[in-house]
Design an enzyme around this catalytic site. Sequence first.
Site, PDB file in Angstrom:
ATOM      1  N   ASN A  15      46.478  42.134  37.411  1.00  8.86           N
ATOM      2  CA  ASN A  15      45.633  41.080  36.855  1.00  8.86           C
ATOM      3  C   ASN A  15      45.672  39.845  37.772  1.00  8.86           C
ATOM      4  O   ASN A  15      46.405  39.819  38.758  1.00  8.86           O
ATOM      5  CB  ASN A  15      46.045  40.742  35.419  1.00  8.86           C
ATOM      6  CG  ASN A  15      47.486  40.298  35.330  1.00  8.86           C
ATOM      7  OD1 ASN A  15      47.870  39.297  35.923  1.00  8.86           O
ATOM      8  ND2 ASN A  15      48.309  41.053  34.601  1.00  8.86           N
ATOM      9  N   HIS A  16      44.879  38.861  37.419  1.00 11.18           N
ATOM     10  CA  HIS A  16      44.691  37.697  38.296  1.00 11.18           C
ATOM     11  C   HIS A  16      45.780  36.631  38.168  1.00 11.18           C
ATOM     12  O   HIS A  16      45.648  35.565  38.761  1.00 11.18           O
ATOM     13  CB  HIS A  16      43.359  37.005  37.971  1.00 11.18           C
ATOM     14  CG  HIS A  16      42.167  37.746  38.467  1.00 11.18           C
ATOM     15  ND1 HIS A  16      42.003  38.093  39.779  1.00 11.18           N
ATOM     16  CD2 HIS A  16      41.075  38.227  37.809  1.00 11.18           C
ATOM     17  CE1 HIS A  16      40.867  38.738  39.930  1.00 11.18           C
ATOM     18  NE2 HIS A  16      40.284  38.839  38.741  1.00 11.18           N
TER      19      HIS A  16
END
Length: 415
Positions: free
Chosen positions: A214-215
């Site tokens: 994920n970011h």
Amino acid sequence: MSDGLARRRILVGVGGGIAAYKVCSVIRHFTEAGHDVRVIPTRSALRFVGAATFEALSGNPVTTEVFDDVDEVAHVALGREADLVVIAPATADLMARAAAGRADDLLTASLLTARCPVLFVPAMHTEMWEHPATEANVATLRAHGATVATPASGRLTGADTGAGRLPEPTEIGLLGDLLLTRADALPYDLAGRRVLISAGGTREALDPVRYLGNHSSGKQGYALARVAAQRGAHVTLVSGAVSEPGEPAAVDVVHIDSARDLAREMQERAAAADVVIMAAAVADFRPTAVAGAKIKKGDQGPAPIELATNPDILAGLVQARRDGVIPVSTVIVGFAAETGDADGGVLDHGRAKLRRKGCDLLVVNAVGEGRAFGTEDNAGWILTSEGAETALPFGSKTLMASRILDEVASVVRDS
Ligand code: CTP
């Protein structure tokens, strides 16, 4: 300028230690932010870095003596007009002189006239840092309202390693910015508390070279670790994947990859913590199977990825507290990254999540459209299980960390 800081006057005092060269980057941090920086080295600091370097970096004249430029009464004016004083490296001798209220050079004289936040950033050999005389001087400086940073551990000047390393210049810059915004000392109110923080994103392996991730940048969790350590806590940071360049000073860092690694580390360590903060972005799902060899493209197009549900670590920690595995006094803090949708706004989702997870505090951030993930700034709310809701105005993640820890410090309990 971050946190709406206008151009401010910053006094950088440089002590006579080998780490003086690192302060050049700190001066640059403040001038690049648009501040007016004056540098006052001690006489011995000039044996490490020349006055010309400080003059070139700050764009201002440099002097060490009370009797230079007497007509300008520099020893009174520079301290009085400053919005922030940063002393780095703060040597044992310089802190001893400052604690005693001496005024035998321009720097110590300026310290007596300064009424703004003062940040001492010590650097010295471990024995000097741990000597009772230094400890007493640090306590005196704190009692006088100064913020004294806890140095990093690691390689010192010679072959020796230990506590006493100057924190990285970026970290000193962040602490300086925080004091400018708070316009007050950083309270030393988590002294002796054990704080366990997770940060960054988990990576769920698909095969030896690929993962689902994920970011998350880890910036908020790292900021919490940094500020908690500077407020006196013993901090353990369990870190997933992050885009932070360095580890915060005086923090023990444990690296993990997957949600299950993170769950294990948090469960093992939470029983010994006074505060547990789940700032990590945990993958809710993982591939059911991890291929032993790289998955080939093949002729058939992509094969579907079957997913299994990961443990809810935060809910698991709350359950472990109910079961008596974690002391009832442990404060558990969760995060919620929310976007509004047809079922409700960001705060509605946050309130529902606080109830569902059962933690004591929930920090709610609005995400999407470039907000929160990977940015330097953040905004949101802190919700408490007692129903209080405090808005966290837009500001740096360091400032946000400090506000979250204000709330944590107000509820932390003795076991
Ligand atoms: N969290 C956790 N374990 C998970 C997922 C999330 O411990 N498997 C923690 C996060 O670290 C955070 C909080 O739970 O402190 C909320 O995370 P978030 O992703 O917003 O919530 P979810 O539980 O995934 O809920 P939803 O997907 O319904 O928004």
